[in-house]
Design an enzyme around this catalytic site. Structure first.
Site, PDB file in Angstrom:
ATOM      1  CG  ASP A  12      -1.975  -1.127   1.144  1.00 14.05           C
ATOM      2  OD1 ASP A  12      -1.852  -1.983   0.254  1.00 14.05           O
ATOM      3  OD2 ASP A  12      -2.869  -1.151   1.995  1.00 14.05           O
ATOM      4  CE  LYS A  98      -4.081  -3.987   1.310  1.00 11.02           C
ATOM      5  NZ  LYS A  98      -5.022  -3.011   1.886  1.00 11.02           N
ATOM      6  CB  CYS A 142      -2.366  -2.950   5.074  1.00 16.52           C
ATOM      7  SG  CYS A 142      -4.083  -2.391   4.929  1.00 16.52           S
TER       8      CYS A 142
HETATM    9  C1  VGL Z   1      -4.686   0.861   5.749  1.00 19.55           C
HETATM   10  C2  VGL Z   1      -6.020   1.977   7.240  1.00 19.55           C
HETATM   11  C3  VGL Z   1      -7.070   1.910   6.375  1.00 19.55           C
HETATM   12  C4  VGL Z   1      -3.337   0.311   5.410  1.00 19.55           C
HETATM   13  C5  VGL Z   1      -5.736   0.770   4.868  1.00 19.55           C
HETATM   14  O1  VGL Z   1      -3.003   0.198   4.202  1.00 19.55           O
HETATM   15  O2  VGL Z   1      -2.581  -0.003   6.350  1.00 19.55           O
HETATM   16  N1  VGL Z   1      -4.835   1.448   6.931  1.00 19.55           N
HETATM   17  N2  VGL Z   1      -6.929   1.305   5.186  1.00 19.55           N
END
Ligand code: VGL
Ligand code: ZN
Length: 197
Positions: A12, A98, A142
């Site tokens: 991410d 995802k 994540c």
């Molecule tokens: C994430 C919070 C909300 C992440 C994704 O990628 O860690 N954190 N959505």
């Protein structure tokens, strides 16, 4: 049979998780040059590189307006959902999307799918990966979920600790996540200490 090999999972590294954006992670952009150096090493060694992206529908139950905890971020196809502009971009076939479900947070890369519909677990089996090296954002969400899932599958997991950053909704969340991952048998490495092969 070939010896189980290592793979890199980049979690991410997207615009919305960088400072000043929708869900900015402190110093989140600082992981980019390090991850590019890791990628270079994996590519030179002929090892697989995967990247996950948070890829939410607009009306996700993950968002505050729909009962979830988070501000709107990484909505499919928006500029904020793009990878950081300096991240060395991979083969599109190696991108995992995802968090695409309307009701599930989808924190783990193992919950996502590649563009052909396959899962990370399937690809790791296919590529005979026994050791997953993980970097990216965010340590306490994540990265944590992906690492814990990889351990449940029995993979060796090496967290690249110089190339992760946490959201820290509550102070200490990243430290607690590291403790939890370490209790699950996580190993750690840095650019200087990582051994491939
Ligand atoms: C994430 C919070 C909300 C992440 C994704 O990628 O860690 N954190 N959505
Ligand atoms: Zn999200």
């Amino acid at each position: 049979m070939a010896h189980a090999q290592a793979a890199l999972l980049i979690v991410d590294v997207q615009v919305d998780f960088c400072p000043g954006a929708a869900l900015g992670v402190k110093d989140g952009d600082q992981v980019v040059p390090l991850i590019n150096r890791y990628s270079q090493r994996f590519r030179a060694a002929g090892l697989p590189i995967f990247a996950s992206r948070d890829w939410h529908p607009q009306r996700s139950a993950h968002f505050a307006g729909f009962g979830g905890p988070w501000p709107v971020h990484c909505v499919q196809g928006t500029p904020g959902a793009a990878f950081h502009p300096d991240l060395v971009v991979l083969d599109a076939a190696n991108i995992i999307s995802k968090g695409t479900d309307l009701v599930d947070d989808g924190y783990s890369a193992f919950e996502g799918t590649f563009v052909d519909g396959s899962t990370l677990e399937e690809r790791l089996t296919c590529d005979d990966v026994g050791q997953l090296c993980v970097a990216g954002l965010a340590t306490d969400y994540c990265v944590r979920s992906s690492v814990l899932d990889a351990r449940k599958l029995g993979l060796r997991v090496i967290l690249l600790v110089d190339a992760i950053r946490g959201v820290e909704v509550h102070f200490g969340d990243s430290a607690r996540a590291l403790e939890e991952m370490s209790n699950a048998g996580l190993e750690t490495a840095t650019l200087e200490t990582l051994q491939l092969g």
